[in-house]
Design an enzyme around this catalytic site. Sequence first.
Site, PDB file in Angstrom:
ATOM      1  N   HIS A 181      -9.810  13.643  -0.147  1.00  0.00           N
ATOM      2  CA  HIS A 181      -9.186  14.683  -0.950  1.00  0.00           C
ATOM      3  C   HIS A 181      -9.721  16.023  -0.458  1.00  0.00           C
ATOM      4  CE1 HIS A 181      -7.950  11.845  -4.215  1.00  0.00           C
ATOM      5  NE2 HIS A 181      -8.976  11.158  -3.728  1.00  0.00           N
ATOM      6  N   CYS A 213       0.841  -1.196   0.000  1.00  0.00           N
ATOM      7  CA  CYS A 213       0.000   0.000   0.000  1.00  0.00           C
ATOM      8  C   CYS A 213       0.881   1.252   0.000  1.00  0.00           C
ATOM      9  CB  CYS A 213      -0.917  -0.001   1.219  1.00  0.00           C
ATOM     10  SG  CYS A 213      -1.852   1.526   1.421  1.00  0.00           S
ATOM     11  N   HIS A 264      -8.970   7.418   2.117  1.00  0.00           N
ATOM     12  CA  HIS A 264      -8.363   8.738   2.021  1.00  0.00           C
ATOM     13  C   HIS A 264      -9.383   9.758   1.559  1.00  0.00           C
ATOM     14  CE1 HIS A 264      -7.833   6.933  -1.974  1.00  0.00           C
ATOM     15  NE2 HIS A 264      -7.737   8.159  -2.484  1.00  0.00           N
ATOM     16  N   GLY A 317     -14.193   5.741  -8.606  1.00  0.00           N
ATOM     17  CA  GLY A 317     -12.851   6.175  -8.981  1.00  0.00           C
ATOM     18  C   GLY A 317     -11.786   5.909  -7.942  1.00  0.00           C
ATOM     19  N   HIS A 339      -4.629   1.129   8.402  1.00  0.00           N
ATOM     20  CA  HIS A 339      -5.047   0.731   7.057  1.00  0.00           C
ATOM     21  C   HIS A 339      -6.500   0.265   7.089  1.00  0.00           C
ATOM     22  CE1 HIS A 339      -4.532  -0.571   2.899  1.00  0.00           C
ATOM     23  NE2 HIS A 339      -5.413  -1.511   3.239  1.00  0.00           N
TER      24      HIS A 339
END
Length: 116
Positions: free
Chosen positions: A102, A4, A100, A93, A46
């Site tokens: 953005h 990862c 995570h 996407g 994770h």
Amino acid sequence: MSDCIFCKIIAGELPSKKVYEDEQIVAFHDIQPASPIHVLIIPKKHIASLADAGEEDWNMIGQIQRVAAQIARELEVEESGYRVITNIGANAGQIVHHLHYHLMAGARLSPLGVHN
């Protein structure tokens, strides 16, 4: 997870331009920005995606929202506006399978829409 990319950044095996870090969360500039300001905010634990979060993860996920607001203030985009988004699964996407968010700002962003 050994393969990862975000886990490697957390472990210090790959470089990043960090803007925030605490015991649970790290945030850094995206190396392929899609807007003038593009910061990724990730948990150190994770978790493949939001769909994989367990009951024990929700407080930390809430903290990610607080961190996003703090980063927006520090980058002076709080008033002009910013977007915080996470992609879950292939149709949305998601490319890196580590949860995570953005944080995108610095220009007028296009409205989100559905594409066929």
